[in-house]
Design an enzyme around this catalytic site. Structure first.
Site, PDB file in Angstrom:
ATOM      1  CG  ASP A  82      12.422  -4.493  -6.961  1.00  0.00           C
ATOM      2  OD1 ASP A  82      12.785  -5.259  -6.059  1.00  0.00           O
ATOM      3  OD2 ASP A  82      11.224  -4.194  -7.173  1.00  0.00           O
ATOM      4  CB  THR A 231       1.161  -1.992  -6.205  1.00  0.00           C
ATOM      5  OG1 THR A 231       1.821  -3.173  -6.668  1.00  0.00           O
ATOM      6  CG2 THR A 231      -0.233  -1.941  -6.788  1.00  0.00           C
TER       7      THR A 231
HETATM    8  P1  13P Z   1       4.211  -3.915  -4.014  1.00  0.00           P
HETATM    9  O1  13P Z   1       3.981  -3.628  -5.443  1.00  0.00           O
HETATM   10  O2  13P Z   1       3.241  -4.876  -3.449  1.00  0.00           O
HETATM   11  O3  13P Z   1       4.328  -2.675  -3.202  1.00  0.00           O
HETATM   12  O4  13P Z   1       5.619  -4.660  -3.896  1.00  0.00           O
HETATM   13  C1  13P Z   1       6.776  -3.918  -4.086  1.00  0.00           C
HETATM   14  C2  13P Z   1       7.982  -4.767  -4.112  1.00  0.00           C
HETATM   15  O5  13P Z   1       8.134  -5.676  -3.351  1.00  0.00           O
HETATM   16  C3  13P Z   1       9.018  -4.439  -5.081  1.00  0.00           C
HETATM   17  O6  13P Z   1       9.960  -5.441  -5.174  1.00  0.00           O
END
Ligand code: 13P
Length: 282
Positions: A82, A231
């Site tokens: 990611d 998150t």
């Molecule tokens: P959040 O932490 O807002 O869920 O975002 C996750 C995300 O986009 C990981 O790349």
């Protein structure tokens, strides 16, 4: 089964108008929770790690966990980098055996983003490993990544970007932000439809923790095929740990205080698989 790539997973989702949930994992318990949730709902699933997660423990640690979990499971599972923030990290994850890679050049100029993304696509696509890129900036903070106030994706730029890079999926900035929202996020979903009209590869929604489920469903109807949650998984895991330690402060066995967190992550992931409508799509 062995880890699979996100390529076919996302093409299937795009064809049948659902999305695959991509869940950020930070430890073995979270890996186990995500895979158990996917198995119980017979859903494909993507696990992913950020640069700061793989700085804490190298890509090989997380890949090994994901690999073992996937091999014991009967649903398609992919392991994705990611927000890869450099060519070197993207290639490191690719070489280690990640089955999907994101290169995030969204903080550079349009031209530099194209150049960086294409360089990663050229390497990864040779081995049929799909690449996700980002255009426009998803705002907010995630680990040590700071998207600032964001900057929405321009549909015409998105079209050119996809043509020039040959990327497999595209993260779009339509008003979501990483981290915890202060108020209800207002998404520009008409912009999403405009992007979908000119771009035919799977589109990715970032910053989804805290976005109302109905809004996520609308985004999926308009072309989102991969939905990222990070998150809220951290919150769920930590809530479980805190509850056990608050009740029994003398607990010293990590297995004891991690198991409730694992259970909460699993319940959360199951609820989001249902929002993505990827249940029974394995
Ligand atoms: P959040 O932490 O807002 O869920 O975002 C996750 C995300 O986009 C990981 O790349």
């Amino acid at each position: 089964m062995a880890l699979v790539t996100t390529k076919q997973m996302l093409i299937n989702a795009q064809k049948d108008n659902y999305a695959v949930g991509a869940f950020n994992v930070e430890n073995m318990e979270m890996v186990m929770a995500v895979v158990e949730a996917a198995e119980e709902l017979n859903s494909p699933v993507i696990m992913q790690t950020t640069p700061s997660t793989v700085k804490y423990a190298d890509v090989e640690f997380f890949l090994a966990n994901a690999k073992v979990a996937a091999e014991k499971a009967n649903v398609p599972i992919a392991m994705h980098l990611d927000h890869g923030n450099s060519f070197e990290l993207a290639i490191k994850a690719f070489r280690a055996g990640y089955t999907s890679v994101m290169i995030d050049g969204s903080h550079s100029s349009f031209e530099e983003n194209i150049e960086l993304t294409k360089s990663v696509v050229d390497v990864c696509n040779c081995a049929n490993i799909p690449v996700e890129a980002e255009l426009g900036k998803v705002g907010g903070k995630e680990d040590d990544l700071d998207g600032g106030d964001g900057g929405y994706t321009d549909p015409e730029e998105a079209k050119q970007f996809v043509e020039k890079t040959g990327v497999d999926s595209l993260a779009v900035a339509i008003g979501t932000a990483h981290g915890v929202y202060k108020g209800e996020p207002k998404l520009d979903i008409d912009r999403l439809s405009e992007i979908r009209q000119v771009v035919d590869i799977p589109l990715v929604l970032h910053g989804t923790s805290g976005v109302p489920d109905e809004t996520v469903e609308k985004c999926i109807e308009r072309g989102i095929c991969k939905v990222n949650y990070a998150t809220d998984l951290r919150i769920a895991f930590s809530k479980g740990v805190k509850e056990v330690l608050d009740k029994n402060p003398d607990t010293i066995d990590p297995k004891k205080y991690s198991s409730l967190g694992r259970e909460y992550v699993k319940e959360y992931v199951k609820s989001k698989i249902l929002v993505c409508k990827s249940n029974n799509k394995a």
